[in-house]
Design a protein around this motif. Sequence first.
Motif: not given
Length: 377
Positions: A49-53, A136-139, A149-154, A185-190
């Motif tokens: 998820l790093v690239e699409h975060g 589109c994110v896969g889990v 294979r078909m998701t953009h990331c996951g 996804l919330a890592e920047d929230s103090i």
Amino acid sequence: MKGGYDHFMQKEIHEQPESLLQTMRGRVQFQRPAVGNPYLTQRIKLGGLVEHGATIRRCRRIVLVACGTSYHACLAARQTLEEMCEVPVSLELASDFLDRRCPIFRDDTCVFLSQSGETADTLRALEYAKAHGALCVGVTNTVGSAISRMTHCGVHLNAGYEIGVASTKAYTSQIIVITMMALQLAEDSIAKRERRDTIIDELGQLPGKVRRVLMLDSAMRDLAEHLRSVNSLLFFGRGYNYATVLEAALKVKEVALIHSEGMLAGEMKHGPLALVDKHMPIVVIATRDGMYKKMESVIQQLLARDAQLYIVCNENDEGMKQYEDRGCKLIQVPETVDCLQPVINIVPLQLLSYHLTVLRGLNVDQPRNLAKSVTVS
Ligand code: UD1
Ligand code: F6R
């Protein structure tokens, strides 16, 4: 292959301390970094998820799409995603999503959860969302699967092969993957740092607590002995544990072949209460979270109708002891942070459905009419 167990479902239930650890391995920094450490906020790293975060953080809503047990995992973790990301999160059963031709836009993030990565409806929903321009994110638990294979990331679950048709260890891993996703996804929230740190600390404790709850195995066998001939079994819960009751009821119906329903306790007075009498066995989830008081009131209302109650509560919950004197049976589980409690609470109920099935002489790993992977709609 079954490693000393009689059935794959039993093996996979008991593997959960290890599968949860594998899901977190290399992705969670369990130690709280020293104050002043520049990486203080980055305790979770899901490589996929790093690239699409940044795109996900900017999206206008997150849509979680899945079928069956995978859908229940979405339901269990939705509140955490909403809390951490502060964007609307909607849930979709893949078949209904397609039937409605749900409106999807370029600034949506659609997350597709599938243990097998091959479920036909989830795959069709992915094609549809992709064609409408969503990220589109896969889990999935299966590297190289169609959804992977078909998701953009996951994110891969890394829970290990799941062979029993009834999904168990994939469910608990799916919940923690969405939770980890929310935390990342919330890592920047103090403002959310303290809450995030508490959840991450508890992720570290989770395998040990699941190991402890597995010690209820023989108690769940005794309970299954008691319930083996019932015609119907209801589960009541709310909040984070609405998912737990839907998932428990699905397990009981699909393997033990007993009619079972998971009810949102908040809906009890809007119909389900009519079913309750002294012949109706009901499992109530009343672990300590924001819903505790409301669940206590549910217990009292069910007792007033003479229901047979089995209460999932936390160990050392003195408040619940009084209900033992009133004929209720307590299923006591270790306590964790509210959003991870569903991971612990489902385990005794997985054991219950497993033992019910064995005692009823049914096929645990291959229930009638079902396939592990539903590759046609
Ligand atoms: C990856 C490696 C892992 C290695 C680790 C080291 C794979 C499968 N995983 O794990 O062996 O130890 O790096 O840093 O090689 N993806 C999708 N859709 C999905 C699931 C995943 O597109 O449904 C993509 C991800 O975006 C990512 C890749 O597949 O690009 C691997 O995902 P995942 O295994 O979760 O990544 P890591 O945990 O980083
Ligand atoms: C129930 C069960 C099914 C699956 C569903 C989706 O125990 O296993 O409800 O969860 O068929 O399968 P996946 O997750 O492979 O897409």
